[in-house]
Enzyme design. Structure first.
Site, PDB file in Angstrom:
ATOM      1  N   ASP A 111      22.663 -21.292 -36.162  1.00  0.00           N
ATOM      2  CA  ASP A 111      22.393 -22.153 -37.012  1.00  0.00           C
ATOM      3  C   ASP A 111      21.171 -22.521 -37.608  1.00  0.00           C
ATOM      4  O   ASP A 111      20.847 -23.115 -36.669  1.00  0.00           O
ATOM      5  CB  ASP A 111      23.380 -23.131 -37.230  1.00  0.00           C
ATOM      6  CG  ASP A 111      23.560 -24.059 -38.089  1.00  0.00           C
ATOM      7  OD1 ASP A 111      23.830 -23.914 -39.273  1.00  0.00           O
ATOM      8  OD2 ASP A 111      22.233 -24.828 -38.140  1.00  0.00           O
ATOM      9  N   GLU A 114      20.481 -17.618 -39.551  1.00  0.00           N
ATOM     10  CA  GLU A 114      20.663 -18.396 -40.457  1.00  0.00           C
ATOM     11  C   GLU A 114      19.241 -19.104 -40.682  1.00  0.00           C
ATOM     12  O   GLU A 114      19.015 -20.093 -39.872  1.00  0.00           O
ATOM     13  CB  GLU A 114      21.886 -18.971 -40.693  1.00  0.00           C
ATOM     14  CG  GLU A 114      22.634 -19.922 -41.521  1.00  0.00           C
ATOM     15  CD  GLU A 114      22.152 -21.074 -42.186  1.00  0.00           C
ATOM     16  OE1 GLU A 114      22.348 -21.738 -43.226  1.00  0.00           O
ATOM     17  OE2 GLU A 114      21.738 -21.962 -41.319  1.00  0.00           O
TER      18      GLU A 114
END
Length: 350
Positions: free
Chosen positions: A101, A137
């Site tokens: 993330d 990401e």
């Protein structure tokens, strides 16, 4: 569930750590791979006691919480903590990969970047018959994430590229608020389909600075794209999906999904997208600290307090935000959801 990926199963079968491993193994038996969304760029502001045990968070913070210590005297132990966490998911729980993330928010100017240490450790765990994958990401459009180690990159398998989503959204709805102000609709959609990204160093009006680097020469499969995802829906004021937008049509969703699934890139489909689910995916929280809960709700109202939004912003602490977001599986068998599901199925078969 992690970031909107919900797992519904009887607690007596899948409760606890052993149950989670059984659940992942049962996915493997069905021919499914499991990728876990891990967050190494920050820790939440509630229920996080790591700082009580050592200097875990002396790094720059993020909008979501404290940043980890990735450089300096105490960094080795902290870096090993996160690497051990990654190995735990892959080795002990049998996950097939990790989605890192907002990995660009991990600030590390060490001689050897944390990501290189991580991928080397995961590489030792992989085998000829079971290769674990790591994906990044990041909105940065930076080829360093997926370039091989020998070429000065981090050697990850894939990199999220949001430009395709944003260009598709502005093409069909004409939205120009927030980060959509950087996109010109169909012209940028063509660019995204041709080269994977729109921003490769141009000035971003939204950020007020240049964004991205050239992705030329990278295999298209290293770009992860989507027509909808948990962030792009959940971070909207009311959690509305593409099919809920007043300017959107189901035919446009068919076109957008065709661009996504027939592109040379690696596509993602968000839960319920494949039948144009009638339910939203709202931003919901369950904070136990009343002060924190109130500040999160106030933050949402301030974020969407501009002229481009109208109507009431749902309180993320209200139970309805959670219950409203549950899929109604039965509607897959009714029109027009049945037809959209058939369309997605046909695209996937093709």
């Amino acid at each position: 569930g992690y970031d909107g990926v919900s797992i519904h199963a009887p607690n007596h079968l899948y409760g606890g750590p052993d149950g989670l491993k059984r659940l992942i193994d049962s996915c493997h038996e069905r021919g499914l791979a499991v990728v876990v969304d891990v967050v190494y760029n920050h820790m939440g502001s509630e229920g996080n006691y790591l700082a009580k045990f050592g200097p875990y968070f002396t790094g720059p913070g993020t909008a979501w919480g404290f940043g980890p210590t990735m450089q300096g005297e105490h960094a080795p132990a902290v870096r090993q903590f996160f690497i051990d966490n990654a190995l735990m998911w892959l080795r002990d729980y049998h996950a097939d990969g990790l989605r890192l993330d907002a990995i660009d928010k991990v600030v590390d100017n060490s001689a050897k970047h944390f990501l290189i240490e991580l991928i080397e450790a995961v590489g030792k765990l992989s085998s000829a018959t079971w290769k674990r994958v790591l994906t990044a990401e990041s909105p940065s459009n930076d080829p360093v994430f997926v370039k091989p180690l020998a070429e000065g990159g981090y050697g990850l398998e894939a990199h999220w590229v949001d430009d395709f989503h944003h260009a598709t959204r502005t093409t069909f709805t004409g939205e120009r608020h927030g980060y959509y102000i950087d996109y010109r609709g169909a012209e940028d959609l063509v660019t995204a389909l041709r080269q994977g990204a729109v921003y490769e160093g141009q000035h971003s009006e939204h950020l007020g600075k240049p964004r991205g680097k050239s992705l030329t020469g990278l295999p298209p499969s290293t770009f992860l794209i989507c027509f909808q995802n948990h962030d792009q829906i959940g971070n909207r004021p009311t959690g509305d999906r593409f099919s809920h937008h007043p300017e959107a049509t189901l035919v446009q969703q068919q076109i957008g999904s065709a661009f996504t699934l027939l592109s040379p890139f690696t596509p993602m489909i968000f839960m319920g997208e494949e039948w144009a689910a009638s339910t939203p995916f709202q931003f919901f929280t369950d904070h136990q600290d009343p002060e924190l809960a109130a500040s999160v709700g106030e933050g949402r109202r301030k974020e969407f307090g501009g002229e481009e939004w109208s109507g009431e912003i749902p309180d993320p602490q209200h139970p309805s935000c959670y219950s409203n977001s549950k899929l109604i599986w039965e509607e897959r068998h009714t029109s027009p959801h049945r037809e959209i599901l058939g369309w997605y199925s046909e695209l996937l078969r093709f």
